[in-house]
Design an enzyme around this catalytic site. Structure first.
Site, PDB file in Angstrom:
ATOM      1  N   HIS A   1     -29.199  19.328  18.198  1.00 42.55           N
ATOM      2  CA  HIS A   1     -28.416  20.199  18.970  1.00 42.55           C
ATOM      3  C   HIS A   1     -28.996  20.454  20.293  1.00 42.55           C
ATOM      4  CE1 HIS A   1     -26.310  23.818  20.322  1.00 42.55           C
ATOM      5  NE2 HIS A   1     -25.355  22.931  20.695  1.00 42.55           N
TER       6      HIS A   1
ATOM      7  N   ASP B   1     -21.889  18.560  23.226  1.00 44.02           N
ATOM      8  CA  ASP B   1     -22.209  19.926  23.066  1.00 44.02           C
ATOM      9  C   ASP B   1     -20.969  20.785  23.661  1.00 44.02           C
ATOM     10  OD1 ASP B   1     -23.309  22.440  22.912  1.00 44.02           O
ATOM     11  OD2 ASP B   1     -25.113  21.940  23.620  1.00 44.02           O
TER      12      ASP B   1
ATOM     13  N   TYR C   1     -32.321  12.475  38.294  1.00 44.48           N
ATOM     14  CA  TYR C   1     -33.712  11.801  38.084  1.00 44.48           C
ATOM     15  C   TYR C   1     -34.440  12.810  37.091  1.00 44.48           C
ATOM     16  CZ  TYR C   1     -33.531   7.363  39.992  1.00 44.48           C
ATOM     17  OH  TYR C   1     -33.413   5.910  40.443  1.00 44.48           O
TER      18      TYR C   1
END
Length: 148
Positions: A22, A64, A112
């Site tokens: 998670h 999530d 990035y």
């Protein structure tokens, strides 16, 4: 081959998705992305475009729902206010597979940095520029538990 598992999800990718916990994040990147350089774990999806890989992953990976933002995309020339057609396609697919979850555009350097810290990177052969997304893994609730 497995019943109910998209064939596009090979053993290495399935093992990585299963091993993620998670809050771990996985980045799916286009063919121009410097995946080899940035990956903690690199999974090659050569010959596949981004959207089928994204669709297959979202068919098995929970997004999530314990955080306000769990889906992140690259932006055109690093400007989050710009979007290419591929971004609209990504957003439509995420709306189908993860209803109610918004895809957040990140500035180039922020995207990035987040990819670099991801649990894994899946390098596709997507030819379109800026066709990159990060997914934060959620949980699968026990049957007797209600989602928040």
């Amino acid at each position: 081959m497995l019943i109910g598992i998209p064939a596009l999800l090979g053993p290495e990718l399935l093992a990585t998705l299963r091993a993620m916990g998670h809050g771990d994040e996985i980045a799916l990147v286009d063919g121009n992305y410097p995946a080899e350089e940035q990956a903690n774990r690199l999974i090659r999806a050569d010959g596949h475009h981004l959207l089928p890989v994204l669709d297959a992953i979202l068919s098995v990976l929970p997004v999530d729902d314990a955080v306000p933002e769990a889906l992140f995309r690259a932006s055109v020339r690093g400007d989050p206010s710009l979007a290419d057609p591929v971004h609209h396609e990504i957003e439509a697919l995420c709306a189908k597979r993860a209803p109610g979850r918004k895809v957040v555009a990140l500035a180039g350097a922020d995207f990035y940095a987040r990819v670099k810290s991801a649990h894994a990177i899946v390098a596709t052969s997507e030819p379109r520029l800026y066709a990159n997304i990060i997914i934060r893994k959620g949980v699968i609730y026990p049957p007797e538990t209600k989602k928040p």
